[in-house]
Design a protein around this motif. Structure first.
Motif, PDB file in Angstrom:
ATOM      1  N   GLU A 180      22.048  74.112 109.038  1.00 16.55           N
ATOM      2  CA  GLU A 180      23.105  73.108 109.157  1.00 16.55           C
ATOM      3  C   GLU A 180      23.844  72.990 107.828  1.00 16.55           C
ATOM      4  OE1 GLU A 180      24.138  69.019 111.305  1.00 16.55           O
ATOM      5  OE2 GLU A 180      22.004  69.496 111.111  1.00 16.55           O
ATOM      6  N   GLY A 181      25.137  73.180 107.856  1.00 15.33           N
ATOM      7  CA  GLY A 181      25.918  73.163 106.613  1.00 15.33           C
ATOM      8  C   GLY A 181      26.377  71.764 106.248  1.00 15.33           C
ATOM      9  N   TYR A 182      27.172  71.672 105.199  1.00 19.31           N
ATOM     10  CA  TYR A 182      27.700  70.395 104.745  1.00 19.31           C
ATOM     11  C   TYR A 182      29.055  70.122 105.397  1.00 19.31           C
ATOM     12  CZ  TYR A 182      24.213  70.724 101.036  1.00 19.31           C
ATOM     13  OH  TYR A 182      23.037  70.813 100.333  1.00 19.31           O
ATOM     14  N   ALA A 183      29.352  68.829 105.607  1.00 15.92           N
ATOM     15  CA  ALA A 183      30.693  68.469 106.058  1.00 15.92           C
ATOM     16  C   ALA A 183      31.669  68.750 104.926  1.00 15.92           C
ATOM     17  CB  ALA A 183      30.733  67.000 106.455  1.00 15.92           C
ATOM     18  N   LYS A 184      31.191  68.568 103.697  1.00 19.68           N
ATOM     19  CA  LYS A 184      32.024  68.780 102.523  1.00 19.68           C
ATOM     20  C   LYS A 184      31.186  69.464 101.457  1.00 19.68           C
ATOM     21  CE  LYS A 184      34.973  65.965  99.603  1.00 19.68           C
ATOM     22  NZ  LYS A 184      36.376  66.191  99.661  1.00 19.68           N
ATOM     23  N   GLN A 185      31.665  70.590 100.961  1.00 14.86           N
ATOM     24  CA  GLN A 185      30.977  71.234  99.844  1.00 14.86           C
ATOM     25  C   GLN A 185      32.012  71.850  98.917  1.00 14.86           C
ATOM     26  OE1 GLN A 185      28.098  74.378 100.643  1.00 14.86           O
ATOM     27  NE2 GLN A 185      27.086  73.980  98.700  1.00 14.86           N
TER      28      GLN A 185
END
Ligand code: HEM
Ligand code: SF4
Ligand code: FES
Lengths: 267, 218
Positions: free
Chosen positions: B91-96
């Motif tokens: 699961e990735g970040y909404a903001k990176q």
């Protein structure tokens, strides 16, 4: 409720926070207005205030991990506006202050993201994988009892400095969080470099490198592609030079075929 | 041989293999570029050079086999590590916000795929002649001129060499660090040397298709 924190010249922020009820629940980003935030608050105090207000409204407070609140325990990992521990270099989330933000800012707050760091609730992740990497080899076997004379074991200044620099790791997991591969290389390498730089760490040096790297892989962390994001995110300034040391120790230990055979037989 | 299996099973072992084979390929690419630049000396020099390479007979095949094995190991390790690294963040970040990673470091996989496609095309183009409109066994100079007159083909060479430059900018620096061959430094992200290497190799290779398209080489 938040009257004790109100300063009259507070900032008004909008938080976008990852909320997840439990390990297996589906999570989502929820928006919270956060008015009247003092620039003198730490980031965690800001979350405390927001939570007090949520509790007063009968809502579930935002779960986040914290303990020392002075940058030494490594509990307070938060992805803040897309960078681990937020915008300040060499700073944990608890040591970050709201003056790093501007009135009217949007702040995105997310948990560390890695398969090996499963979310427990909201912003809290399970960093037990780090404990297991340490258990695999991040120690020395020294006889206990009366400590020996401090000067009995001379250590060159450069080695002592190197060991100290790497011993500064607080196991916060920012390196994993910031790494595009969710690699734990910087954490693992810091411990390998810390112990491997000292005479006390030599007897287990080969075994340590093999076992800690194996455990790091076993936990499901990714590999290093030298993006350098970990070094930038690390609140303790651990250098990616440590990763060179880890790789060298690992290769040397592997090349010592007899020892490696012994070890992989035992593992 | 159990140590070898343990070694290859680990991400550090695979990365070490990638670094060693990558550095071998860098050596080849630099030599290859220098050889190719003889195009600018003239047909005779280029053809003589090619004939000289071919006259080495078995040695040429040893070198080819070595390069092939290096490339195969490089690609296998790259593929397996990519899969491991993807799985490490389901699961990735909404903001990176990337802080210090570079365009080059973030496009190593894409660039690698472009280079792999290029190498297959390139071998069929100039080594076997399969994809070449008028291939001559002995006329390497003419092969290059005729082969690169098509803007589409020359464009692919130019694109692939841009990918190569980026790949080298990150790879040459990273490979040396993966092997732990650098001194400790206050600024480990420093990579002016690999920047220089990348620019020289990129410019050296790109000069040929561009010169053919512009009619400077004919
Ligand atoms: C514009 C750039 C390039 C040009 C004009 C060029 C030209 C050539 C030519 C003429 C040959 C055939 C030599 C002969 O058989 O006598 C060749 C072979 C080859 N090239 Fe390139 N090349 C370029 C870039 C590259 C790059 C970037 C790579 C690898 C990353 C590469 C890999 C190879 C390989 C593997 C061979 C086969 C060597 C062999 O047959 O043993 N080339 N190239
Ligand atoms: S290496 Fe730095 S970022 Fe990683 S766990 Fe240790 S202190 Fe945190
Ligand atoms: S709460 Fe201990 S380091 Fe932040």
């Amino acid at each position: 409720m938040s009257a004790t924190h109100a300063t009259g010249k507070g900032m008004t922020l909008t938080l976008h926070v990852w909320r997840q009820a439990g390990p297996n629940a589906a999570g989502r980003i929820v928006d919270y207005p956060a008015p009247d935030i003092s620039p003198d608050m730490s980031f965690l105090e800001m979350l405390d205030v927001v939570n007090e207000r949520l509790i007063a409204k009968g809502e579930e407070p935002i779960a986040f991990d914290h303990d020392c609140r002075e940058g030494i325990c490594g509990s307070c990992g938060l992805m803040i506006n897309g960078s681990a521990h937020g915008p300040m270099k060499l700073t944990t989330a608890c040591q970050l202050h709201m003056r790093s933000f501007k009135d009217g800012d949007d702040i995105w707050i997310e948990p560390w993201r890695a398969k090996a760091f499963p979310v427990i609730k909201d912003l809290v992740v399970d960093r037990g994988a780090f404990d297991r990497i340490i258990q695999a080899g991040g120690y020395i076997s020294a006889p206990t009892g009366t400590p020996q004379d401090a000067n009995a074991l001379p250590i060159p200044k450069a080695d002592a400095d190197l060991a100290m620099d790497n011993a500064a790791c607080i196991g916060c997991g920012a390196c994993v969080a910031a790494c595009p591969n969710a690699s734990a290389s910087l954490f693992t390498a810091a411990k390998i470099t810390h112990l491997g730089s000292l005479p006390q760490g030599q007897p287990e040096r080969d075994r340590r490198a093999l076992a800690m790297v194996a455990q790091m892989d076993e936990e499901g962390f990714g590999g290093c592609t030298l993006h350098g994001e970990c070094q930038e995110a690390c609140p303790k300034g651990i250098s990616i030079d440590a990763i060179m040391q880890m790789n060298r120790d690992f290769v040397r230990a592997s090349a010592t075929a007899v020892q490696a055979k012994e070890w992989s037989g035992a593992a | 041989m159990s140590w070898l299996r343990t070694f290859w099973a680990s991400t550090v072992g695979k990365k070490t293999v990638m670094a060693v084979t990558g550095i071998m390929l860098v050596g080849f690419v630099v030599a290859h570029m220098l050889g190719n630049l003889q195009m600018f000396i003239g047909a005779e020099a280029m053809n003589k050079y090619a004939a000289l390479l071919k006259s080495t007979g078995e040695l040429l095949w040893v070198a080819r086999a070595g390069l092939l094995v290096a490339a195969a190991l490089h690609i296998t390790a790259a593929y397996q590590l990519t899969m491991i690294n993807r799985a490490a963040r389901p699961e990735g970040y909404a903001k990176q916000e990337p802080q210090v990673s570079t365009l080059a470091s973030r496009t190593m996989r894409l660039g690698g795929v472009i280079l792999a496609a290029f190498i297959i095309f390139h071998l069929g183009h100039f080594t076997t002649g399969t994809f070449h409109p008028a291939f001559s066994e002995t006329g390497v100079y003419g092969n290059v001129i005729l082969g690169l007159r098509s803007p589409l083909v020359a464009g692919f060479y130019v694109l692939a060499m841009a990918a190569l430059g980026l790949h080298l900018f990150h790879g040459a620096w990273a490979g040396v660090r993966t092997l732990g061959l650098r001194k400790r430094s206050a600024d480990p992200m420093y990579r002016r040397l690999s920047m220089g290497l990348a620019i020289v190799v990129w410019a050296g290779f790109t000069a040929i298709p561009v010169a053919v398209l512009l009619g400077i080489l004919n």
